[in-house]
Design an enzyme around this catalytic site. Sequence first.
Site, PDB file in Angstrom:
ATOM      1  N   ALA A  12      38.284  47.395  37.397  1.00 50.45           N
ATOM      2  CA  ALA A  12      38.850  46.241  36.676  1.00 50.45           C
ATOM      3  C   ALA A  12      38.757  46.384  35.158  1.00 50.45           C
ATOM      4  O   ALA A  12      39.104  45.457  34.437  1.00 50.45           O
ATOM      5  CB  ALA A  12      38.140  44.959  37.120  1.00 50.45           C
ATOM      6  N   SER A  13      38.312  47.536  34.685  1.00 47.93           N
ATOM      7  CA  SER A  13      38.143  47.695  33.236  1.00 47.93           C
ATOM      8  C   SER A  13      39.467  47.907  32.504  1.00 47.93           C
ATOM      9  O   SER A  13      39.569  47.654  31.307  1.00 47.93           O
ATOM     10  CB  SER A  13      37.209  48.880  32.959  1.00 47.93           C
ATOM     11  OG  SER A  13      37.585  49.992  33.748  1.00 47.93           O
ATOM     12  N   ARG A  14      40.474  48.410  33.233  1.00 50.11           N
ATOM     13  CA  ARG A  14      41.754  48.734  32.584  1.00 50.11           C
ATOM     14  C   ARG A  14      42.911  48.414  33.515  1.00 50.11           C
ATOM     15  O   ARG A  14      42.717  48.172  34.704  1.00 50.11           O
ATOM     16  CB  ARG A  14      41.806  50.230  32.254  1.00 50.11           C
ATOM     17  CG  ARG A  14      40.804  50.678  31.235  1.00 50.11           C
ATOM     18  CD  ARG A  14      40.932  52.151  30.913  1.00 50.11           C
ATOM     19  NE  ARG A  14      40.354  53.015  31.928  1.00 50.11           N
ATOM     20  CZ  ARG A  14      41.044  53.951  32.585  1.00 50.11           C
ATOM     21  NH1 ARG A  14      42.319  54.137  32.336  1.00 50.11           N
ATOM     22  NH2 ARG A  14      40.448  54.705  33.489  1.00 50.11           N
ATOM     23  N   VAL A  63      32.988  53.847  43.232  1.00 50.34           N
ATOM     24  CA  VAL A  63      33.289  53.344  44.586  1.00 50.34           C
ATOM     25  C   VAL A  63      33.365  54.458  45.626  1.00 50.34           C
ATOM     26  O   VAL A  63      33.289  54.186  46.823  1.00 50.34           O
ATOM     27  CB  VAL A  63      34.593  52.503  44.622  1.00 50.34           C
ATOM     28  CG1 VAL A  63      34.455  51.232  43.805  1.00 50.34           C
ATOM     29  CG2 VAL A  63      35.810  53.334  44.193  1.00 50.34           C
ATOM     30  N   SER A 141      50.274  52.258  47.197  1.00 50.14           N
ATOM     31  CA  SER A 141      51.340  52.696  46.284  1.00 50.14           C
ATOM     32  C   SER A 141      52.592  52.995  47.091  1.00 50.14           C
ATOM     33  O   SER A 141      52.498  53.367  48.272  1.00 50.14           O
ATOM     34  CB  SER A 141      50.905  53.973  45.564  1.00 50.14           C
ATOM     35  OG  SER A 141      52.006  54.567  44.915  1.00 50.14           O
ATOM     36  N   TYR A 154      47.257  62.122  46.519  1.00 47.80           N
ATOM     37  CA  TYR A 154      47.391  60.682  46.223  1.00 47.80           C
ATOM     38  C   TYR A 154      48.158  59.970  47.343  1.00 47.80           C
ATOM     39  O   TYR A 154      47.741  58.908  47.829  1.00 47.80           O
ATOM     40  CB  TYR A 154      48.112  60.555  44.884  1.00 47.80           C
ATOM     41  CG  TYR A 154      48.273  59.151  44.346  1.00 47.80           C
ATOM     42  CD1 TYR A 154      47.200  58.497  43.730  1.00 47.80           C
ATOM     43  CD2 TYR A 154      49.497  58.495  44.401  1.00 47.80           C
ATOM     44  CE1 TYR A 154      47.356  57.215  43.197  1.00 47.80           C
ATOM     45  CE2 TYR A 154      49.656  57.221  43.881  1.00 47.80           C
ATOM     46  CZ  TYR A 154      48.585  56.589  43.273  1.00 47.80           C
ATOM     47  OH  TYR A 154      48.743  55.321  42.757  1.00 47.80           O
ATOM     48  N   ILE A 187      54.179  51.002  37.255  1.00 43.84           N
ATOM     49  CA  ILE A 187      53.652  49.905  36.448  1.00 43.84           C
ATOM     50  C   ILE A 187      53.132  50.497  35.132  1.00 43.84           C
ATOM     51  O   ILE A 187      52.525  51.578  35.137  1.00 43.84           O
ATOM     52  CB  ILE A 187      52.492  49.192  37.198  1.00 43.84           C
ATOM     53  CG1 ILE A 187      52.907  48.772  38.625  1.00 43.84           C
ATOM     54  CG2 ILE A 187      51.957  48.014  36.401  1.00 43.84           C
ATOM     55  CD1 ILE A 187      54.002  47.727  38.725  1.00 43.84           C
TER      56      ILE A 187
HETATM   57  P1  NAP Z   1      44.274  53.017  35.398  1.00 46.02           P
HETATM   58  O1  NAP Z   1      44.886  52.275  34.273  1.00 46.02           O
HETATM   59  O2  NAP Z   1      44.103  54.495  35.314  1.00 46.02           O
HETATM   60  O3  NAP Z   1      42.853  52.338  35.736  1.00 46.02           O
HETATM   61  C1  NAP Z   1      42.072  52.848  36.789  1.00 46.02           C
HETATM   62  C2  NAP Z   1      40.870  51.966  36.998  1.00 46.02           C
HETATM   63  O4  NAP Z   1      40.126  52.497  38.107  1.00 46.02           O
HETATM   64  C3  NAP Z   1      39.929  51.941  35.803  1.00 46.02           C
HETATM   65  O5  NAP Z   1      39.394  50.651  35.662  1.00 46.02           O
HETATM   66  C4  NAP Z   1      38.843  52.935  36.225  1.00 46.02           C
HETATM   67  O6  NAP Z   1      37.562  52.647  35.666  1.00 46.02           O
HETATM   68  C5  NAP Z   1      38.791  52.692  37.716  1.00 46.02           C
HETATM   69  N1  NAP Z   1      38.178  53.792  38.452  1.00 46.02           N
HETATM   70  C6  NAP Z   1      38.581  55.084  38.512  1.00 46.02           C
HETATM   71  N2  NAP Z   1      37.759  55.789  39.305  1.00 46.02           N
HETATM   72  C7  NAP Z   1      36.813  54.924  39.758  1.00 46.02           C
HETATM   73  C8  NAP Z   1      35.675  55.056  40.601  1.00 46.02           C
HETATM   74  N3  NAP Z   1      35.350  56.220  41.154  1.00 46.02           N
HETATM   75  N4  NAP Z   1      34.917  53.962  40.845  1.00 46.02           N
HETATM   76  C9  NAP Z   1      35.237  52.760  40.277  1.00 46.02           C
HETATM   77  N5  NAP Z   1      36.285  52.578  39.469  1.00 46.02           N
HETATM   78  C10 NAP Z   1      37.070  53.658  39.214  1.00 46.02           C
HETATM   79  O7  NAP Z   1      45.100  52.798  36.759  1.00 46.02           O
HETATM   80  P2  NAP Z   1      46.157  51.658  37.142  1.00 46.02           P
HETATM   81  O8  NAP Z   1      47.498  52.171  36.824  1.00 46.02           O
HETATM   82  O9  NAP Z   1      45.710  50.367  36.639  1.00 46.02           O
HETATM   83  O10 NAP Z   1      46.023  51.707  38.737  1.00 46.02           O
HETATM   84  C11 NAP Z   1      45.259  50.765  39.472  1.00 46.02           C
HETATM   85  C12 NAP Z   1      45.549  50.962  40.957  1.00 46.02           C
HETATM   86  O11 NAP Z   1      46.950  50.781  41.183  1.00 46.02           O
HETATM   87  C13 NAP Z   1      45.217  52.349  41.475  1.00 46.02           C
HETATM   88  O12 NAP Z   1      44.728  52.266  42.790  1.00 46.02           O
HETATM   89  C14 NAP Z   1      46.557  53.053  41.459  1.00 46.02           C
HETATM   90  O13 NAP Z   1      46.600  54.110  42.366  1.00 46.02           O
HETATM   91  C15 NAP Z   1      47.453  51.912  41.857  1.00 46.02           C
HETATM   92  N6  NAP Z   1      48.847  52.128  41.483  1.00 46.02           N
HETATM   93  C16 NAP Z   1      49.231  52.217  40.169  1.00 46.02           C
HETATM   94  C17 NAP Z   1      50.554  52.414  39.858  1.00 46.02           C
HETATM   95  C18 NAP Z   1      51.052  52.500  38.443  1.00 46.02           C
HETATM   96  O14 NAP Z   1      52.248  52.754  38.255  1.00 46.02           O
HETATM   97  N7  NAP Z   1      50.235  52.301  37.430  1.00 46.02           N
HETATM   98  C19 NAP Z   1      51.498  52.540  40.893  1.00 46.02           C
HETATM   99  C20 NAP Z   1      51.085  52.452  42.203  1.00 46.02           C
HETATM  100  C21 NAP Z   1      49.753  52.235  42.493  1.00 46.02           C
HETATM  101  P3  NAP Z   1      37.076  53.309  34.247  1.00 46.02           P
HETATM  102  O15 NAP Z   1      37.947  52.646  33.191  1.00 46.02           O
HETATM  103  O16 NAP Z   1      35.656  52.932  34.150  1.00 46.02           O
HETATM  104  O17 NAP Z   1      37.343  54.780  34.377  1.00 46.02           O
END
Ligand code: NAP
Length: 246
Positions: A12-14, A63, A141, A154, A187
């Site tokens: 939830a940090s980003r 996690v 996804s 993935y 996104i």
């Molecule tokens: P993001 O901006 O890269 O953020 C990823 C988040 O996951 C960060 O808060 C990170 O924490 C955390 N994280 C990574 N590894 C972790 C671990 N081992 N334990 C706990 N936290 C962890 O990604 P996002 O785009 O927001 O994606 C969020 C979710 O949506 C993901 O599951 C991604 O696969 C899914 N998704 C995203 C998209 C897209 O287009 N963006 C599309 C489909 C699905 P830190 O900041 O502490 O590293």
Amino acid sequence: MLKGKTAVVTGASRGIGRAIALKLAEQGANVVVNYVHSETEGQKLVEEMIGLGVRALAVKADVSIFDEAAQLIACAKEEFGSVDILVNNAGITRDGLIMRMSEEDFNRVVQVNLNGVFNCSRHAVPLMVKQRSGRVINITSVAGMVGNAGQVNYAAAKAGIVGLTKSLAKEVGSRGITVNAIAPGFIETDMTAVLTDKVKDTLKESIALKHFGKPENIADTVIFLASDTGEYITGQVICVDGGMVF
Ligand code: NAP
């Protein structure tokens, strides 16, 4: 709408997780903000939420590690007394064609994206069963539904989430717990910021609405599923993708 409920949001940090956590707090939920590296961002978000009049806590946990997921859920229970909503959002990518993908890159993506969902659910569901209510919302996804070249790791993990979601929904439905997945398309977050403009333009052509989504689009869907409006929905995968998979 969610006043007095406790939500745990992984990653939830980003990005998407941050938007989800914030919207849950705006709806009155107390929120546990999980992160693994971004401590400053996590703490900042907690302060913002406290400013909204809810209780919030940042908890560092990887996690993919079973015992750290256990601690994350235990922290929520200890601090806020229950876990009503679990949003399994944490995810990473390590893209590459299979000919060049290392075993490490395959395993790490599966460990974080799929085992992470199991690990957190494994510890939160018993609490929900006891209280005879709960909402588990997993972020998968569109790649897990239709595949994507360069993402066998993935897409496999995300498809795994779909199977986990449907199976768990069948296991715990009789206990008043719903389990659903949201499948975002593209996104605007750090995850997609690495794409070149040329790649982004090509991708937009494959989206009916012709533009990327915002983290808030996913967060709104989480609120829909987590609140009373979603009470009769379980075992579903909801695509929030601007029209990519249909
Ligand atoms: P993001 O901006 O890269 O953020 C990823 C988040 O996951 C960060 O808060 C990170 O924490 C955390 N994280 C990574 N590894 C972790 C671990 N081992 N334990 C706990 N936290 C962890 O990604 P996002 O785009 O927001 O994606 C969020 C979710 O949506 C993901 O599951 C991604 O696969 C899914 N998704 C995203 C998209 C897209 O287009 N963006 C599309 C489909 C699905 P830190 O900041 O502490 O590293």
